[in-house]
Design a protein around this motif. Structure first.
Motif, PDB file in Angstrom:
ATOM      1  N   VAL A  99       0.837  -1.197   0.000  1.00 43.22           N
ATOM      2  CA  VAL A  99       0.000   0.000   0.000  1.00 43.22           C
ATOM      3  C   VAL A  99       0.875   1.251   0.000  1.00 43.22           C
ATOM      4  O   VAL A  99       0.532   2.262  -0.611  1.00 43.22           O
ATOM      5  N   ALA A 100       2.029   1.166   0.651  1.00 37.85           N
ATOM      6  CA  ALA A 100       2.914   2.335   0.723  1.00 37.85           C
ATOM      7  C   ALA A 100       3.671   2.552  -0.585  1.00 37.85           C
ATOM      8  O   ALA A 100       4.326   3.577  -0.754  1.00 37.85           O
ATOM      9  N   PHE A 101       3.554   1.606  -1.510  1.00 34.84           N
ATOM     10  CA  PHE A 101       4.353   1.695  -2.741  1.00 34.84           C
ATOM     11  C   PHE A 101       4.034   2.962  -3.545  1.00 34.84           C
ATOM     12  O   PHE A 101       4.942   3.654  -4.015  1.00 34.84           O
ATOM     13  N   GLY A 102       2.741   3.265  -3.677  1.00 35.96           N
ATOM     14  CA  GLY A 102       2.347   4.442  -4.454  1.00 35.96           C
ATOM     15  C   GLY A 102       2.901   5.734  -3.866  1.00 35.96           C
ATOM     16  O   GLY A 102       3.612   6.471  -4.545  1.00 35.96           O
ATOM     17  N   PRO A 103       2.595   6.003  -2.576  1.00 35.14           N
ATOM     18  CA  PRO A 103       3.146   7.221  -1.957  1.00 35.14           C
ATOM     19  C   PRO A 103       4.672   7.287  -2.039  1.00 35.14           C
ATOM     20  O   PRO A 103       5.225   8.347  -2.334  1.00 35.14           O
ATOM     21  N   ARG A 104       5.343   6.143  -1.810  1.00 34.80           N
ATOM     22  CA  ARG A 104       6.809   6.122  -1.883  1.00 34.80           C
ATOM     23  C   ARG A 104       7.272   6.521  -3.282  1.00 34.80           C
ATOM     24  O   ARG A 104       8.205   7.310  -3.435  1.00 34.80           O
ATOM     25  N   SER A 105       6.593   5.964  -4.303  1.00 36.67           N
ATOM     26  CA  SER A 105       7.003   6.255  -5.673  1.00 36.67           C
ATOM     27  C   SER A 105       6.777   7.710  -6.028  1.00 36.67           C
ATOM     28  O   SER A 105       7.419   8.240  -6.916  1.00 36.67           O
ATOM     29  N   ARG A 106       5.823   8.329  -5.330  1.00 39.32           N
ATOM     30  CA  ARG A 106       5.565   9.733  -5.618  1.00 39.32           C
ATOM     31  C   ARG A 106       6.401  10.643  -4.747  1.00 39.32           C
ATOM     32  O   ARG A 106       6.112  11.817  -4.589  1.00 39.32           O
ATOM     33  N   GLY A 107       7.424  10.074  -4.113  1.00 39.94           N
ATOM     34  CA  GLY A 107       8.402  10.907  -3.427  1.00 39.94           C
ATOM     35  C   GLY A 107       8.101  11.183  -1.970  1.00 39.94           C
ATOM     36  O   GLY A 107       8.765  12.004  -1.346  1.00 39.94           O
ATOM     37  N   ARG A 108       7.110  10.506  -1.388  1.00 38.06           N
ATOM     38  CA  ARG A 108       6.870  10.703   0.033  1.00 38.06           C
ATOM     39  C   ARG A 108       7.913   9.954   0.848  1.00 38.06           C
ATOM     40  O   ARG A 108       8.449   8.947   0.395  1.00 38.06           O
ATOM     41  N   GLY A 109       8.150  10.419   2.064  1.00 42.63           N
ATOM     42  CA  GLY A 109       9.123   9.779   2.940  1.00 42.63           C
ATOM     43  C   GLY A 109       8.648   8.401   3.361  1.00 42.63           C
ATOM     44  O   GLY A 109       7.477   8.053   3.204  1.00 42.63           O
ATOM     45  N   LYS A 110       9.575   7.625   3.905  1.00 39.25           N
ATOM     46  CA  LYS A 110       9.262   6.261   4.297  1.00 39.25           C
ATOM     47  C   LYS A 110       8.198   6.247   5.399  1.00 39.25           C
ATOM     48  O   LYS A 110       7.205   5.520   5.315  1.00 39.25           O
ATOM     49  N   ALA A 111       8.414   7.086   6.433  1.00 35.73           N
ATOM     50  CA  ALA A 111       7.499   7.102   7.581  1.00 35.73           C
ATOM     51  C   ALA A 111       6.124   7.614   7.155  1.00 35.73           C
ATOM     52  O   ALA A 111       5.096   7.033   7.506  1.00 35.73           O
ATOM     53  N   ALA A 112       6.109   8.697   6.376  1.00 37.14           N
ATOM     54  CA  ALA A 112       4.837   9.272   5.941  1.00 37.14           C
ATOM     55  C   ALA A 112       4.066   8.267   5.095  1.00 37.14           C
ATOM     56  O   ALA A 112       2.853   8.106   5.246  1.00 37.14           O
ATOM     57  N   SER A 113       4.789   7.551   4.219  1.00 34.32           N
ATOM     58  CA  SER A 113       4.133   6.561   3.362  1.00 34.32           C
ATOM     59  C   SER A 113       3.557   5.423   4.193  1.00 34.32           C
ATOM     60  O   SER A 113       2.444   4.966   3.941  1.00 34.32           O
ATOM     61  N   ALA A 114       4.325   4.968   5.184  1.00 33.22           N
ATOM     62  CA  ALA A 114       3.850   3.877   6.034  1.00 33.22           C
ATOM     63  C   ALA A 114       2.603   4.303   6.803  1.00 33.22           C
ATOM     64  O   ALA A 114       1.641   3.536   6.933  1.00 33.22           O
ATOM     65  N   ALA A 115       2.598   5.546   7.282  1.00 31.09           N
ATOM     66  CA  ALA A 115       1.441   6.050   8.022  1.00 31.09           C
ATOM     67  C   ALA A 115       0.219   6.104   7.107  1.00 31.09           C
ATOM     68  O   ALA A 115      -0.889   5.703   7.494  1.00 31.09           O
ATOM     69  N   LEU A 116       0.445   6.586   5.890  1.00 33.89           N
ATOM     70  CA  LEU A 116      -0.643   6.662   4.919  1.00 33.89           C
ATOM     71  C   LEU A 116      -1.174   5.264   4.610  1.00 33.89           C
ATOM     72  O   LEU A 116      -2.380   5.042   4.486  1.00 33.89           O
ATOM     73  N   ALA A 117      -0.250   4.306   4.494  1.00 35.36           N
ATOM     74  CA  ALA A 117      -0.636   2.922   4.223  1.00 35.36           C
ATOM     75  C   ALA A 117      -1.525   2.392   5.342  1.00 35.36           C
ATOM     76  O   ALA A 117      -2.550   1.756   5.084  1.00 35.36           O
ATOM     77  N   GLU A 118      -1.144   2.675   6.589  1.00 34.33           N
ATOM     78  CA  GLU A 118      -1.960   2.234   7.732  1.00 34.33           C
ATOM     79  C   GLU A 118      -3.372   2.795   7.614  1.00 34.33           C
ATOM     80  O   GLU A 118      -4.357   2.093   7.829  1.00 34.33           O
ATOM     81  N   GLU A 119      -3.459   4.088   7.262  1.00 35.58           N
ATOM     82  CA  GLU A 119      -4.765   4.729   7.142  1.00 35.58           C
ATOM     83  C   GLU A 119      -5.636   4.012   6.114  1.00 35.58           C
ATOM     84  O   GLU A 119      -6.795   3.704   6.368  1.00 35.58           O
ATOM     85  N   TRP A 120      -5.031   3.739   4.951  1.00 38.80           N
ATOM     86  CA  TRP A 120      -5.820   3.119   3.894  1.00 38.80           C
ATOM     87  C   TRP A 120      -6.156   1.677   4.212  1.00 38.80           C
ATOM     88  O   TRP A 120      -7.227   1.193   3.847  1.00 38.80           O
ATOM     89  N   LEU A 121      -5.233   0.994   4.901  1.00 39.04           N
ATOM     90  CA  LEU A 121      -5.534  -0.380   5.311  1.00 39.04           C
ATOM     91  C   LEU A 121      -6.720  -0.379   6.267  1.00 39.04           C
ATOM     92  O   LEU A 121      -7.602  -1.236   6.193  1.00 39.04           O
ATOM     93  N   ALA A 122      -6.760   0.601   7.183  1.00 42.56           N
ATOM     94  CA  ALA A 122      -7.887   0.698   8.108  1.00 42.56           C
ATOM     95  C   ALA A 122      -9.168   0.985   7.327  1.00 42.56           C
ATOM     96  O   ALA A 122     -10.229   0.443   7.623  1.00 42.56           O
ATOM     97  N   GLU A 123      -9.055   1.824   6.312  1.00 41.40           N
ATOM     98  CA  GLU A 123     -10.215   2.213   5.508  1.00 41.40           C
ATOM     99  C   GLU A 123     -10.855   0.988   4.835  1.00 41.40           C
ATOM    100  O   GLU A 123     -12.067   0.935   4.663  1.00 41.40           O
ATOM    101  N   VAL A 124     -10.039   0.012   4.453  1.00 44.90           N
ATOM    102  CA  VAL A 124     -10.597  -1.188   3.807  1.00 44.90           C
ATOM    103  C   VAL A 124     -10.704  -2.353   4.793  1.00 44.90           C
ATOM    104  O   VAL A 124     -10.806  -3.516   4.386  1.00 44.90           O
ATOM    105  N   ASP A 125     -10.625  -2.041   6.091  1.00 45.34           N
ATOM    106  CA  ASP A 125     -10.752  -3.058   7.148  1.00 45.34           C
ATOM    107  C   ASP A 125      -9.696  -4.142   7.031  1.00 45.34           C
ATOM    108  O   ASP A 125      -9.992  -5.331   7.150  1.00 45.34           O
ATOM    109  N   ALA A 126      -8.467  -3.738   6.749  1.00 45.14           N
ATOM    110  CA  ALA A 126      -7.405  -4.735   6.619  1.00 45.14           C
ATOM    111  C   ALA A 126      -6.208  -4.364   7.493  1.00 45.14           C
ATOM    112  O   ALA A 126      -5.098  -4.821   7.244  1.00 45.14           O
TER     113      ALA A 126
END
Lengths: 352, 310
Positions: A99-126
Motif C-alpha cells: 500500500v505504501a508503494f504508491g506514496p513512496r514512488s511519488r516521493g513521500r518519505g518512508k514514515a509518511a508513506s507507512a502512516a498513509l498505508a496504515e490509514e488506507w488499510l484501516a479504511e478497507v478493514d485490513a
C-alpha cells in the motif's frame, strides 16, 4: 469535465469517445471482447492508441494525430491507478509495503508513506493484515488491500477492471459494499459485466460492443429502458420494439398489439419499445381466452435453458423464466407452439 | 483468524510426513537401465579421481605456494568476472526480454555464442581485439594500457565465456515473471527505474543469484580462453585449471588434489544455485495459492465476514 477521452486502436477495432465528470463513477458494461480492457489500457497508458486525445483535469494524457505521432504521457505520470481482476499484490512485499508503494514512488518519505498505508488499510478493514505477505492472504483480503494500494496512490482517476470477477461469490458482496463507500465522490471508471455492480456503484453506464459505445446514460434509465437488444440482454429484459398504435399501444413489426404501463402515452407511429422481465412472462400451450388483460406473444419454443432454480424458455420474440415444475407440467420441448403472456402492469412502454 | 491459519500449516506439515501414494509412472524398464548407465558415467570418473587422492599429502599439496597462488587468483578473477557479468548481463537480459527491435533474434544468438564456441576460439577473438596489435588493443596500448597476458585479461576471458549463463537464466526469469506487476507499479506512479529496482529485480532475484552462481562456476573452470588470451604466469594469470593441467605433467598427486577442490566448489555452487531457484517469491506465492485454494472455502467462512472490522 474531469476526463475527456477519444481513442482509436485499429488492430482491435476500438473507437470510443467518453467523458467523465469530477467525482462521477461510470460503469462500462459489455461482453468479452467488447473493448473494455482496451479502454482501460489506453487510459492507464499501458496501450498506445493509434490516434486520439485525452485530457484529465486539464492535463493532456495524449494527443495523437492520425499519423500516430504526438505527445503521450507514460503511465507513471498520469495519476491513474488501475485495479485488475486479480489483486496482483507484489509478492515480495508485505501488505503495508504494497500500500505504501504508491506514496513512496511519488516521493513521500518512508514514515509518511507507512502512516498513509496504515490509514488506507484501516479504511478497507485490513489493518490487521498489514504485516502479511500476499501469499498468506485470501482472495478477498488481497483484493481489499489492492483497493487500498490503488487509492493510497491518490489517483486523479481510478480504473477498476472487473474487481469482483475473480472472487468467491460469498466475498463479492462485502467488497462491493466497501467499494461503494470508498468510491463515493471519486472519479472512477469500472469495467464489469455484472449489472449489479453497475446498479450499486455507478452513476452512469456506458454499454460497449465490438469496440464501440452502443448505449450510454444514467444507470437506471439505460438499464430499465434498454434501446437495443444488446443492452436488454445485459439487463436481462425482454425487449419488444415497434411503433405506437392509434390507442397508445405498441404495434410490433409482426402486427402484434401490446399494452404496457408508460409515463407518457406512446405517440402514434413513433418508434417505441416494451421491456418486460422474463420472470413476469407466463407460457401456455393453447391460445388464452381474449379479454383476460393478458398481453399475448405467440411463438415457438427455440430452446430451454436451465438457470439455477428456473428454466428460461426462449421463443422468437420473448423469453420466459418458468419453474422446472411448470416446464414439466406443460411438457415443453423445442419446436412446440406456445403463447407467452404478461400483464400490462408488469411491463414498461417507452419511446425510443 | 489464527485458528484456520494454524490448522492450515498443521495440514501442510502432515501432508509432508505422509508419503505420497505411488502413482503409475509408465516408465519402461530399459529406460531405467540406460539412465543408470548414464548416471554411472558421470559418477564413476569422480570416484576414480577420489580413489587416486593422496590423502596423506592432501593438505600440503593444496597449500603449496603455487597452488595457493592459483587458488587465490582463481577466486579473485572469478568473483570479478561474476561482478562484470552482473553489471553487463542484467541490462542485456532486460533489453532482450522486455523490448522488441529489428534483429533481436540475431543479437540474442550472437550474445549466446560463447556458450557453444570452443573457448580457445574465444581466446583468439579476445587476443585480436584487446591484444597489443588488436582491434581495440592498439589504441589502448597507445594510452598505456596493455590487457593481454595480465590478470585483467583473465577476468575478460572468464567474463566472455560466463556472460551467456547469466543473460540466459535472467532473460527466462524475466519472461516468466511477465510485465503485469511492472504495469501495476507504473500505474501507481513509479518511474521505470523505480519499477526496476523495487519490483522487477526483487522478483527475479533468485534467477539473478543462480545465474550469477553459474557464471561464477563457468569462470572458475575457464581454461582455453584464459590460456590463449592471458597465458600462464604464476600468480598473475595461472588460474587453478591451468595449474592443474601443468601439475599433471610433473606432480599428478597435486593435480588430483586440486581437482578435488574444484569438484567440491562445483558441488557447493550447484546446490546454492538450486536453492536460490526454489526461493523465488513468485513460486512461493504460487505454492501458497495452491494451498489456499484447497481450503479457501473453509478459510473464507471461518474468517469474520469481509468488510467487518477484524
Amino acid at each position: 469535465m474531469s476526463l475527456q477521452f477519444a481513442g482509436r486502436v485499429g488492430a482491435r477495432g476500438f473507437d470510443v469517445e467518453l467523458e467523465l465528470a469530477e467525482g462521477e463513477t461510470v460503469a462500462v458494461l459489455g461482453p468479452n471482447g467488447a473493448g473494455k480492457s482496451t479502454l482501460l489500457g489506453v487510459l492507464a497508458g499501458l496501450l498506445r492508441p493509434d490516434s486520439g486525445r485525452a485530457v484529465l483535469n486539464g492535463e493532456r494524457l495524449f494527443d495523437i494525430a492520425g499519423n500516430g505521432r504526438g505527445p503521450w504521457l507514460p503511465p507513471h505520470r498520469r495519476g491513474i491507478s488501475l485495479l485488475a481482476q486479480e489483486a496482483l499484490l507484489f509478492p515480495h512485499l508485505t501488505a503495508r509495503e504494497n500500500v505504501a508503494f504508491g506514496p513512496r514512488s511519488r516521493g513521500r518519505g518512508k514514515a509518511a508513506s507507512a502512516a498513509l498505508a496504515e490509514e488506507w488499510l484501516a479504511e478497507v478493514d485490513a489493518a490487521a493484515l498489514a504485516d502479511r505477505r500476499p501469499a498468506e492472504l485470501s482472495g478477498g483480503q488481497a483484493q481489499r488491500i489492492a483497493v487500498a494500494r490503488a487509492l493510497a496512490a491518490e489517483p486523479k482517476l481510478l480504473l477498476l477492471d472487473e474487481p469482483m470477477a475473480a472472487l468467491d461469490v460469498a466475498v463479492a458482496p462485502a467488497l462491493r459494499r466497501m467499494l461503494r463507500r470508498v468510491l463515493a465522490n471519486r472519479t472512477t471508471l469500472i469495467v464489469t459485466h455484472d449489472i449489479l455492480d453497475a446498479f450499486t456503484l455507478a452513476d452512469r453506464v456506458v454499454v460497449m460492443d465490438g469496440g464501440r459505445v452502443v448505449d450510454a446514460g444514467p444507470t437506471r434509465a439505460v438499464l430499465d429502458r434498454p434501446t437495443n437488444p444488446f443492452t436488454a440482454g445485459l439487463a436481462a429484459l425482454n425487449l419488444l420494439t415497434g411503433r405506437g398504435g392509434a390507442a397508445g399501444e405498441l404495434v410490433t413489426e409482426g402486427g402484434l398489439r401490446l399494452r404496457a404501463t408508460s409515463e407518457t402515452p406512446l405517440a402514434p407511429d413513433a418508434r417505441a419499445a416494451i421491456a418486460v422481465r422474463p420472470a413476469f412472462v407466463s407460457v401456455r400451450v393453447a391460445p388464452p381466452a381474449s379479454g383476460a388483460g393478458l398481453q399475448v406473444v405467440p411463438g415457438t419454443v427455440l430452446d430451454l435453458e436451465p438457470r439455477g432454480d428456473v428454466v428460461r424458455v426462449r421463443t422468437e420474440l420473448i423469453a420466459a423464466d418458468l419453474a422446472p415444475g411448470e416446464v414439466a407440467a406443460l411438457d415443453l420441448a423445442p419446436g412446440m407452439a406456445v403463447w407467452c403472456g404478461f400483464a400490462a402492469e408488469q411491463a414498461l412502454a417507452y419511446p425510443l | 483468524m489464527a485458528a484456520p491459519a494454524s490448522s492450515r500449516t498443521a495440514q501442510r506439515s502432515r501432508a509432508r510426513v505422509l508419503r505420497a501414494p505411488a502413482l503409475y509412472g509408465g516408465v519402461p524398464r530399459w529406460i531405467l537401465a540406460v539412465a543408470i548407465v548414464g548416471a554411472l558415467f558421470v559418477v564413476v570418473p569422480l570416484a576414480g579421481m577420489v580413489v587416486r587422492v593422496n590423502w596423506g599429502q592432501f593438505l600440503p599439496l593444496i597449500t603449496s605456494p603455487s597452488s595457493l597462488d592459483a587458488l587465490w587468483l582463481s577466486l579473485r578473477t572469478s568473483l570479478a568476472a561474476t561482478a562484470l557479468c552482473v553489471v553487463l548481463g542484467v541490462p542485456m537480459a532486460i533489453v532482450l526480454a522486455r523490448t522488441r527491435f529489428w534483429g533481436q533474434k540475431v543479437l540474442r544468438s550472437l550474445v549466446l555464442l560463447p556458450l557453444v564456441l570452443p573457448p580457445v576460439v574465444g581466446g583468439i577473438a579476445l587476443l585480436y581485439t584487446f591484444g597489443r596489435r588488436g582491434l581495440l588493443g592498439q589504441s589502448l596500448s597507445v594510452a598505456g594500457i596493455d590487457i593481454a597476458f595480465s590478470t585483467t585479461a583473465v577476468v575478460l576471458a572468464q567474463t566472455f565465456v560466463a556472460l551467456p549463463f547469466l543473460v540466459l537464466s535472467l532473460e527466462g526469469a524475466l519472461r516468466t515473471v511477465g510485465t503485469r506487476y511492472e504495469a501495476v507499479g507504473a500505474t501507481l506512479g513509479a518511474a521505470p527505474t523505480t519499477v526496476l529496482r523495487r519490483i522487477t529485480l526483487p522478483l527475479v532475484l533468485p534467477a539473478l543469484l543462480s545465474g550469477a552462481v553459474l557464471s561464477f562456476a563457468r569462470a572458475l573452470g575457464e581454461f582455453g580462453a584464459t590460456l590463449t588470451f592471458a597465458g600462464s604466469l604464476q600468480g598473475v594469470t595461472r588460474t587453478l585449471p591451468l595449474e592443474i593441467y601443468l601439475q599433471r605433467e610433473t606432480d599428478p598427486d597435486a593435480a588430483v588434489a586440486l581437482s578435488l577442490v574444484l569438484v567440491v566448489v562445483a558441488i557447493v555452487v550447484v546446490s546454492v544455485a538450486h536453492q536460490a531457484g526454489e526461493a523465488s517469491p513468485l513460486r512461493r506465492a504460487r505454492r501458497a495459492r495452491r494451498d489456499a485454494r484447497r481450503d479457501a472455502r473453509r478459510a473464507e467462512t471461518a474468517e469474520p465476514p469481509e468488510g467487518a472490522p477484524s
